[in-house]
Write an enzyme that holds these catalytic residues in place. Structure first.
Site, short mmCIF file in Angstrom:
data_model
loop_
_atom_site.label_atom_id
_atom_site.label_comp_id
_atom_site.label_asym_id
_atom_site.label_seq_id
_atom_site.Cartn_x
_atom_site.Cartn_y
_atom_site.Cartn_z
N LYS A 60 60.65 36.77 -1.00
CA LYS A 60 60.69 35.46 -0.31
C LYS A 60 61.18 35.64 1.11
O LYS A 60 60.61 35.09 2.05
CB LYS A 60 61.63 34.48 -1.03
CG LYS A 60 61.15 33.78 -2.26
CD LYS A 60 60.01 32.84 -2.11
CE LYS A 60 58.69 33.51 -2.16
NZ LYS A 60 58.05 33.79 -3.39
N ASN B 266 33.36 31.45 1.53
CA ASN B 266 34.66 32.02 1.12
C ASN B 266 34.36 33.21 0.22
O ASN B 266 33.69 33.05 -0.79
CB ASN B 266 35.46 30.95 0.37
CG ASN B 266 36.64 31.51 -0.40
OD1 ASN B 266 36.99 31.04 -1.46
ND2 ASN B 266 37.26 32.54 0.13
C1 F6R Z 1 54.47 35.09 -2.63
C2 F6R Z 1 53.17 34.69 -3.14
C3 F6R Z 1 52.22 35.77 -3.50
C4 F6R Z 1 51.48 35.39 -4.79
C5 F6R Z 1 50.39 36.42 -5.09
C6 F6R Z 1 49.67 36.14 -6.40
O1 F6R Z 1 55.28 33.98 -2.37
O2 F6R Z 1 52.88 33.54 -3.26
O3 F6R Z 1 52.86 36.98 -3.63
O4 F6R Z 1 52.39 35.32 -5.83
O5 F6R Z 1 49.45 36.44 -4.05
O6 F6R Z 1 49.07 34.89 -6.38
P1 F6R Z 1 48.62 34.17 -7.71
O7 F6R Z 1 49.84 33.87 -8.48
O8 F6R Z 1 47.92 32.94 -7.24
O9 F6R Z 1 47.73 35.12 -8.43
#
Ligand code: F6R
Length: 608
Positions: free
Chosen positions: A485, A100
């Protein structure tokens, strides 16, 4: 941006690996595969498509064996295909690797290995790893993996098995997450905790450049110099059920319904009428706060949208100027960062590559970095100076919902904490907001009762090609999240606009029948916002409004209204976002979309 798993024990590895991968599909799901040592040989099965394809393949062509590795992919280098799927192997199929991350210097390594007689079959960056390990292999897998990784640039969490050492699994990470699950006489590696939770709650979080060597006899942790490392076992307290659908049709719907609890859990022990605001172990003195001359909130996607609310909230409550920025922009625009800067990074997963880069760069330049994150032990949580956890529980659906509302709660907590420290609000003003915050879980339950109306609305509008979300102030901030969304799960084009900005161009797009969702909760702006609503109604738009109960006049100007319980206008986004999430959810369901796994997306964006 993929999920990896590994198993060493006495049970059949195949089904355990597939089970683990099923909990990691949120990280990518365009192909999957496993490699298992069977009768002293490395056996690989992998194929394009969802995990179910791999399962079918393994049912027809089972592999026995009790040591193996597995992978679920989100393609970066090379299209989704059987050959590009992981695990990858050297040509003799004696060494197999799941990965990954991204090996940034893979082209150079590939060229060099080719000059040494190695051949490549896929378009992936990963394929250089088993070949590099093969090149350095002189009878000691750990040593070969160490030498290989010392040549690799970029990010990786890898699991490696080798035919010549059939009782061993070696894994290492750098800038990609990796945990080790400690079961009874059996061990796991995984990109995330849910993959091991059915079998153990005791885990190690690997640090960058830490190696783990696993045999049936136990787990040895080594640093990059090959010295043994002692580590504390982390005991996971949340339940495996928290990562299951629990009777809901999809994780997204379940997570939308979990919001009242997530809001409550995030406030618990921080907001109470009988004590001052507490932000866990974070200790910021009045003097330190006075010394801070700028605050940046930096994040991506939904977390960034929460940051827009955070800016309004912290400026309003604590009177500290706040800039909010997208992590992938911020990191390359040479922002002004000094020892007087406070950077608040927001990340549900705590693994988003751009957000993590901002954190690291900020720290290097002397800023204090406070992280708002949902994942204990994530890279962001380990590297930030201070951490404020959102207690949303595991968020599995790719589209973020409960993480967003808890990020908002974290912003209110911080805003109030700073306000208390700086004395920008009276105790009565703070108490009034706290008291109102404590009612939010029940009010969120009330909002969820509108789901049938929203489902009906979606059944009439799901064929639309474009939609607009309008608002002013915090209603505009929440509109950005409503629009994201809708786009990401229903594939309907949408835009969020500040009501007052409409006339400067966008209104040209409004024509008879255009669907507009107008959020109107900000009292001081509601007359102006209603004028903007009338402007689009006059041009034929069909408008659904989200407004507070008691604002009965709103329905006179629009086609339909969702009335949400009244709350302090600063807190409105926590409630007004719920109908927006449900609109997106039901539109996507009507269109037959896979809401939990929207196309082209992955939950955790651990590559740039
Ligand atoms: C939209 C969504 C993404 C995340 C973004 C950041 O529904 O989930 O836009 O908010 O990829 O992810 P994190 O919060 O994990 O850094």
């Amino acid at each position: 941006m993929c999920g990896i798993v590994g198993f060493v024990g006495n049970r059949g590895a195949s089904s355990l690996l597939v089970e683990g991968l099923s909990k990691l599909e949120y990280r990518g799901y365009d192909s999957a595969g496993v490699a298992i040592i069977e009768d002293g040989e490395v056996k690989v099965k992998k194929c394009k498509g969802r995990l179910v394809n791999l399962e079918e393949r393994l049912n027809k062509e089972p592999i026995s064996g009790t040591i193996g590795i597995g992978h679920t992919r989100w393609a970066t280098h090379g299209e989704p295909s059987d050959v590009n799927s992981h695990p990858h192997t050297n040509s003799e199929v004696t060494i197999s690797v799941v990965h990954n991350g991204i090996i940034e210097n893979y082209l150079k390594l590939r060229e060099w290995l080719t000059s040494k007689g190695y051949t490549f079959h896929s378009e992936t960056d990963t394929e250089v790893i088993p070949n590099l390990v093969d090149y350095y292999y002189e009878g000691d897998l750990v040593e070969a993996v160490m030498k290989a990784t010392s040549k690799m640039e970029g990010s990786y969490a890898i699991g490696v098995i080798c035919k010549n050492e059939p009782n061993k699994l070696v894994a290492v990470r750098k800038d990609s997450p990796l945990i080790v699950g400690l079961g009874k006489d059996e061990f796991f590696i995984a990109s995330d905790i849910p993959a091991v939770l059915n079998h153990t709650r005791d885990v190690y979080f690997l640090e960058d450049k830490e190696f783990v060597v696993i045999t049936r006899d136990g787990v040895t942790l080594l640093n990059e110099d090959g010295e043994k490392v002692d580590k504390e076992v982390f005991h996971v307290t949340w339940n495996a059920d928290a990562a299951e659908k629990g009777g809901y049709e999809d994780f997204m719907l379940k997570e939308i319904h979990e919001q009242p609890k997530a809001i409550k859990d995030t406030m618990t022990s921080r907001i109470g009428m009988d004590h001052s605001i507490s932000i866990d172990k974070i200790n910021i003195s009045r003097e330190q706060l006075d010394n801070i001359d700028r605050v940046y909130i930096v994040a991506c996607g939904t977390a960034y949208n929460a940051g827009i609310v955070g800016k309004y909230v912290i400026e309003k409550l604590a009177k500290i100027p706040v800039e909010v920025d997208i992590a992938s922009e911020f990191r390359y625009r040479d922002p002004l960062i000094t020892e007087k800067t406070l950077i608040i990074v927001v990340s549900q997963s705590g693994e988003t590559a751009d957000t993590l880069a901002v954190l690291r760069d900020g720290k290097k330049k002397g800023a204090r970095v406070l992280a708002i994150t949902n994942v204990v032990g994530s890279s962001v949580s380990r590297e930030a100076n201070d951490v404020l956890y959102t207690w949303a529980g595991p968020e599995i659906a790719v589209a973020s919902t409960k993480a967003y509302v808890t990020q908002l709660i974290a912003m209110y907590i911080l805003g109030l904490y700073f306000a208390e420290l700086k004395g920008t609000l009276t105790k009565e003003q703070i108490d009034e907001i706290k008291k109102e915050m404590l009612t939010l879980p029940n009010k969120a339950e009330e909002v969820l009762k509108h789901k049938e109306t929203l489902q009906k609305f979606a059944s009439k509008t799901y064929m639309e090609r474009d939609m607009f979300f309008l608002g002013r102030g915090l209603d505009f901030a929440v509109s950005t999240e409503g629009s994201l969304k809708l786009k990401e799960i229903s594939y309907i084009h949408s835009e969020a606009y500040a009501g007052g900005e409409l006339k400067h161009g966008t209104i040209a797009l409004i024509e008879p029948g255009t669907v507009v969702i107008a959020t109107v909760t900000q009292e001081s702006l509601s007359d102006k916002m209603m004028s903007n609503v009338k402007e689009v109604v006059t041009r034929g738009a069909k408008v659904m409004a989200i407004a507070f109960e008691g604002d009965e006049d709103v329905h006179k100007s629009v086609d339909s209204v969702i009335y949400i319980p009244r709350t302090h206008e600063l807190l409105a986004p926590v409630l007004s976002v719920i109908p927006l999430q449900l609109i997106a959810y039901y539109m996507a369901k009507q269109k037959g979309c896979d809401v939990d796994k929207p196309r082209n997306l992955a939950k955790s964006v651990t590559v740039e």
